[in-house]
Write an enzyme that holds these catalytic residues in place. Structure first.
Site, mmCIF file in Angstrom:
data_model
loop_
_atom_site.group_PDB
_atom_site.id
_atom_site.type_symbol
_atom_site.label_atom_id
_atom_site.label_comp_id
_atom_site.label_asym_id
_atom_site.label_seq_id
_atom_site.Cartn_x
_atom_site.Cartn_y
_atom_site.Cartn_z
ATOM 1 N N LYS A 19 0.818 -1.215 0.000
ATOM 2 C CA LYS A 19 0.000 0.000 0.000
ATOM 3 C C LYS A 19 0.853 1.267 0.000
ATOM 4 O O LYS A 19 2.061 1.219 0.263
ATOM 5 C CB LYS A 19 -0.932 -0.032 1.212
ATOM 6 C CG LYS A 19 -1.958 -1.163 1.133
ATOM 7 C CD LYS A 19 -2.888 -1.137 2.334
ATOM 8 C CE LYS A 19 -3.966 -2.197 2.231
ATOM 9 N NZ LYS A 19 -4.903 -2.126 3.368
ATOM 10 N N TYR A 60 -12.898 -2.501 -4.204
ATOM 11 C CA TYR A 60 -13.389 -2.636 -2.830
ATOM 12 C C TYR A 60 -14.909 -2.558 -2.731
ATOM 13 O O TYR A 60 -15.450 -2.308 -1.661
ATOM 14 C CB TYR A 60 -12.757 -1.558 -1.937
ATOM 15 C CG TYR A 60 -11.293 -1.796 -1.668
ATOM 16 C CD1 TYR A 60 -10.876 -2.880 -0.911
ATOM 17 C CD2 TYR A 60 -10.319 -0.929 -2.172
ATOM 18 C CE1 TYR A 60 -9.532 -3.106 -0.664
ATOM 19 C CE2 TYR A 60 -8.975 -1.149 -1.919
ATOM 20 C CZ TYR A 60 -8.586 -2.236 -1.166
ATOM 21 O OH TYR A 60 -7.250 -2.454 -0.916
ATOM 22 N N PHE A 68 -15.554 2.350 6.864
ATOM 23 C CA PHE A 68 -14.181 2.615 6.433
ATOM 24 C C PHE A 68 -14.016 2.709 4.919
ATOM 25 O O PHE A 68 -12.941 3.048 4.428
ATOM 26 C CB PHE A 68 -13.247 1.514 6.965
ATOM 27 C CG PHE A 68 -13.612 0.132 6.478
ATOM 28 C CD1 PHE A 68 -13.192 -0.332 5.236
ATOM 29 C CD2 PHE A 68 -14.387 -0.703 7.268
ATOM 30 C CE1 PHE A 68 -13.542 -1.598 4.796
ATOM 31 C CE2 PHE A 68 -14.729 -1.978 6.840
ATOM 32 C CZ PHE A 68 -14.306 -2.424 5.592
ATOM 33 N N ARG A 96 -1.069 -14.435 3.924
ATOM 34 C CA ARG A 96 -1.927 -13.833 4.949
ATOM 35 C C ARG A 96 -1.286 -13.946 6.333
ATOM 36 O O ARG A 96 -1.364 -13.016 7.136
ATOM 37 C CB ARG A 96 -3.324 -14.448 4.910
ATOM 38 C CG ARG A 96 -4.052 -14.081 3.603
ATOM 39 C CD ARG A 96 -5.459 -14.585 3.533
ATOM 40 N NE ARG A 96 -6.342 -13.894 4.456
ATOM 41 C CZ ARG A 96 -6.829 -12.667 4.298
ATOM 42 N NH1 ARG A 96 -6.512 -11.965 3.224
ATOM 43 N NH2 ARG A 96 -7.633 -12.135 5.187
ATOM 44 N N THR A 102 -5.387 -7.862 10.116
ATOM 45 C CA THR A 102 -5.738 -6.596 9.464
ATOM 46 C C THR A 102 -5.596 -5.424 10.430
ATOM 47 O O THR A 102 -5.071 -4.373 10.066
ATOM 48 C CB THR A 102 -7.196 -6.653 8.948
ATOM 49 O OG1 THR A 102 -7.301 -7.749 8.050
ATOM 50 C CG2 THR A 102 -7.573 -5.374 8.224
ATOM 51 N N ARG A 116 2.400 -6.339 9.084
ATOM 52 C CA ARG A 116 1.538 -5.314 9.676
ATOM 53 C C ARG A 116 1.950 -5.005 11.113
ATOM 54 O O ARG A 116 1.862 -3.857 11.547
ATOM 55 C CB ARG A 116 0.084 -5.742 9.601
ATOM 56 C CG ARG A 116 -0.449 -5.735 8.174
ATOM 57 C CD ARG A 116 -1.805 -6.373 8.085
ATOM 58 N NE ARG A 116 -2.407 -6.211 6.770
ATOM 59 C CZ ARG A 116 -3.381 -6.971 6.319
ATOM 60 N NH1 ARG A 116 -3.881 -7.948 7.063
ATOM 61 N NH2 ARG A 116 -3.875 -6.762 5.112
ATOM 62 N N ASN A 126 -2.276 -0.225 6.667
ATOM 63 C CA ASN A 126 -1.705 -1.413 7.288
ATOM 64 C C ASN A 126 -0.712 -2.141 6.371
ATOM 65 O O ASN A 126 -0.511 -3.334 6.490
ATOM 66 C CB ASN A 126 -2.806 -2.347 7.789
ATOM 67 C CG ASN A 126 -3.701 -2.851 6.683
ATOM 68 O OD1 ASN A 126 -3.493 -2.559 5.510
ATOM 69 N ND2 ASN A 126 -4.701 -3.626 7.053
ATOM 70 N N HIS A 129 -2.003 -5.852 1.357
ATOM 71 C CA HIS A 129 -3.280 -6.521 1.089
ATOM 72 C C HIS A 129 -2.934 -7.884 0.506
ATOM 73 O O HIS A 129 -1.938 -8.034 -0.194
ATOM 74 C CB HIS A 129 -4.108 -5.737 0.057
ATOM 75 C CG HIS A 129 -5.253 -6.528 -0.504
ATOM 76 N ND1 HIS A 129 -6.471 -6.600 0.114
ATOM 77 C CD2 HIS A 129 -5.329 -7.325 -1.605
ATOM 78 C CE1 HIS A 129 -7.274 -7.397 -0.595
ATOM 79 N NE2 HIS A 129 -6.602 -7.847 -1.650
ATOM 80 N N GLU A 140 -8.729 -10.792 -8.296
ATOM 81 C CA GLU A 140 -7.845 -9.662 -7.978
ATOM 82 C C GLU A 140 -6.634 -9.617 -8.914
ATOM 83 O O GLU A 140 -6.209 -8.539 -9.328
ATOM 84 C CB GLU A 140 -7.418 -9.745 -6.510
ATOM 85 C CG GLU A 140 -8.586 -9.511 -5.564
ATOM 86 C CD GLU A 140 -8.234 -9.686 -4.096
ATOM 87 O OE1 GLU A 140 -7.082 -10.080 -3.783
ATOM 88 O OE2 GLU A 140 -9.107 -9.415 -3.250
#
Length: 186
Positions: A19, A60, A68, A96, A102, A116, A126, A129, A140
């Site tokens: 991100k 999203y 959010f 993950r 998250t 994270r 964070n 993704h 995705e």
């Protein structure tokens, strides 16, 4: 969508995004990249891009209406991101786990060495993704790499990458099959 035939040992694909908060800091970006490599993920494709607000909204859309959503969309369109297609056995779950929870507060307490837990700033900022299932990974990956054919990759590249020898090319930022007389495994 056609079903893709895979061997039981086949590598699994996942989308990984770095991100804007991490891409803005070269040392954090490099640290995350090194974690990908040191955890033996194969980098199949990689690119940096600026994401338009409309693209973020579409990506999203499942979160539309949640408190959010708007903040997330604005943030993800605020600066460059890096997108990866990663491959590995159980890539989705392993990525993950490497990312951590998250919620950054939770990540710092239950997985402080996760990405994270180490670099996350807030629940929106964070750092990363990752896809949460095979179906979302396919969707995705197609959103970020529209020219990538998952079926062709499983037919042509996956068996070669799985059987090796493979090396990481820093110039291209991806893993390649080592040619005869070329570099060996990374």
């Amino acid at each position: 969508m056609t079903s893709i035939l895979r061997s039981p040992q086949a590598l699994q694909l996942t989308l990984a995004l770095i991100k804007p908060d991490a891409v803005a800091h070269p040392l954090i970006l490099e640290a995350v990249h090194q974690q990908i490599l040191s955890n033996k993920f194969l980098i199949v494709r990689m690119k940096e891009l600026l994401w338009r607000k409309e693209e973020c909204q579409k990506f999203y859309q499942e979160h539309e209406g949640r408190f959010f959503y708007q903040r997330l969309v604005e943030y993800m369109a605020s600066g460059p991101i890096r997108a990866y297609i990663l491959a590995r056995k159980d890539a989705i779950q392993l990525w993950r786990t490497l990312m951590g929870p998250t919620r950054v507060f939770r990540a710092r307490h239950v997985a402080p060495d996760s990405i994270r837990g180490s670099f996350g700033l807030t629940d929106t900022r964070n750092t990363t993704h990752g896809s949460d299932s095979v179906i979302s990974a396919s969707r995705e990956i197609a959103a970020f790499f529209p020219d990538f054919s998952e079926q062709r990759w499983y037919e042509e590249e996956e068996p070669q990458l799985r059987c090796g020898p493979v090396h990481y090319s820093p110039e291209g930022g991806i893993h390649c099959v080592a040619g005869p007389g070329g570099p060996g495994p990374a």
